[in-house]
Design an enzyme around this catalytic site. Structure first.
Site, PDB file in Angstrom:
ATOM      1  N   SER A 138      22.704 -13.722 -16.730  1.00  0.00           N
ATOM      2  CA  SER A 138      23.437 -14.516 -15.744  1.00  0.00           C
ATOM      3  C   SER A 138      22.926 -15.941 -15.590  1.00  0.00           C
ATOM      4  CB  SER A 138      23.411 -13.823 -14.375  1.00  0.00           C
ATOM      5  OG  SER A 138      22.077 -13.626 -13.936  1.00  0.00           O
ATOM      6  N   ASP A 184      21.953 -17.907  -4.399  1.00  0.00           N
ATOM      7  CA  ASP A 184      21.854 -16.637  -3.700  1.00  0.00           C
ATOM      8  C   ASP A 184      20.408 -16.159  -3.812  1.00  0.00           C
ATOM      9  OD1 ASP A 184      21.622 -15.545  -6.282  1.00  0.00           O
ATOM     10  OD2 ASP A 184      23.739 -15.010  -6.390  1.00  0.00           O
ATOM     11  N   HIS A 191      19.848 -16.212  -8.083  1.00  0.00           N
ATOM     12  CA  HIS A 191      20.291 -17.255  -9.010  1.00  0.00           C
ATOM     13  C   HIS A 191      20.083 -18.657  -8.450  1.00  0.00           C
ATOM     14  CE1 HIS A 191      22.714 -13.582  -9.875  1.00  0.00           C
ATOM     15  NE2 HIS A 191      22.312 -13.874 -11.100  1.00  0.00           N
TER      16      HIS A 191
END
Length: 357
Positions: free
Chosen positions: A39, A330, A333
């Site tokens: 990610s 968040d 990330h």
């Protein structure tokens, strides 16, 4: 009022910094960029596979061009995009699985990363993501598409002259090794490090056999020094050994640990103006050219959730008013601002290694 001579001196320094950066991108000889991993780099592949691990909804992407959620787990662009832009290749890197890819998208590079993926194929396997070990298979499909567009010879040239950027390892520890008593029973910490290093070697060899020659392989971000530091040291040594055994290859460790840790320890350095350099910033603040509101104000919590744990954001999650002040978007990330500075670090400290003998 700022003295005229000082003002123009500062202006010249600013222009010099900007010009140097632009020239570095313009002089790039890389033909394309290929992205692999998790990610930290995934630009939206998970949107096109049956998985719940998606970021194709607001508030993700609120600062992306057009203010649209694209599948990137952040408020805006990722390292993938900033690196492609700084190298003069393209502004953003599209996901390979997007059916709307144009011929130019194919020719200049795409992203194969899948959010949640690890080098260990069992990492987050229950969510249907694409393990990093399987991503070269998608690259093989890409090669066939490229050949159909530009021909075999030109496809080979593009791939040979491209840059590979890959991340991985973080999910293997967070969502697998430390989340699974079975995995810890099967491997000691050192053994699991060696297991992942072997998976990385297999991954690099698979891409090499498909024509890739220039590869940046990222190590771990800060996960505790007893985990990340020895892992990254082993990765550097492994890549050096691999390079010697793969003729024509250039394998470089993409150090994301150093800038990540520096942002945590020295958040004041990472404001919107910090690209100008610490001493220049201080001068400009002193003479009133800039205000002192620079740097991250929060480095231990995400903008989405106002600093409280929020692993995945939703439209109901409270947001901070200025994401650029938060190192994280968040709980896991980084924000677009943090990604921008990590990319700049790689551009200044890692990319030059490809021109070294």
């Amino acid at each position: 009022m700022v003295p005229t001579l000082l003002f123009f001196t500062l202006l010249v320094q600013v222009c010099t910094v900007i010009t140097r950066t632009c020239n570095g991108a313009t002089l790039s000889k890389l033909s394309a960029i290929f992205i692999f991993g998790d990610s930290l780099l995934d630009t939206g592949n998970n949107n096109f596979i049956p998985t719940v691990m998606r970021a194709n909804h607001l508030p993700y992407g609120q600062n992306f061009p057009g203010h649209v959620p694209t599948g990137r787990f952040s408020n805006g662009k990722l390292i993938s995009d900033f690196m492609a832009s700084s190298l003069g290749i393209k502004d953003t890197v599209p996901p390979f699985l997007d059916p709307r890819l144009s011929s130019n998208d194919i020719k200049t590079g795409v992203c194969f990363a899948s959010s949640g993926a690890g080098f260990d194929y069992t990492t987050n396997a229950q969510f249907g993501i694409i393990p990093i070990s399987r991503q070269p298979q998608y690259f093989r499909r890409y090669v066939e598409k490229l050949k159909g567009i530009v021909g075999v010879e030109e496809a080979s040239r593009i791939i040979n002259a491209s840059l590979v950027l890959a991340t991985g390892g973080g999910n293997d520890y967070i969502a697998n090794y430390y989340a699974s008593p079975t995995k810890r029973f099967q491997y000691t910490l050192t053994q699991y490090q060696d297991f992942l290093q072997q998976r990385i070697e297999d991954f690099v060899k698979a891409l090499y056999n498909l024509g890739c020659r220039n590869m940046m392989i990222a190590g771990l971000p800060p996960l505790g020094d007893y985990v990340a530091v020895p892992y990254n040291q082993k990765l550097v040594a492994r890549l050096q050994q691999l390079q010697e055994s793969l003729p024509g290859s250039k394998l470089v460790h993409a150090d994301i640990y150093t800038p990540w840790m520096d942002m945590i320890k020295n958040p004041w350095k990472y404001g919107k103006t910090s690209v100008l350099g610490r001493n220049l910033i201080i001068k400009m603040i002193t003479f009133g050219v800039l205000n002192s509101e620079s740097g991250f104000t929060v480095t231990n919590g995400g903008c989405c959730g106002l600093g409280f744990p929020s692993l995945v954001c939703s439209v109901l999650t409270p947001l901070c008013p200025d994401p650029s002040k938060f190192m994280f978007w968040d709980s896991v990330h980084p924000s677009e601002s943090a990604y921008r500075y990590m990319s700049k670090y790689l551009e200044e400290h890692v990319i030059p290694q490809f021109s070294q003998a």
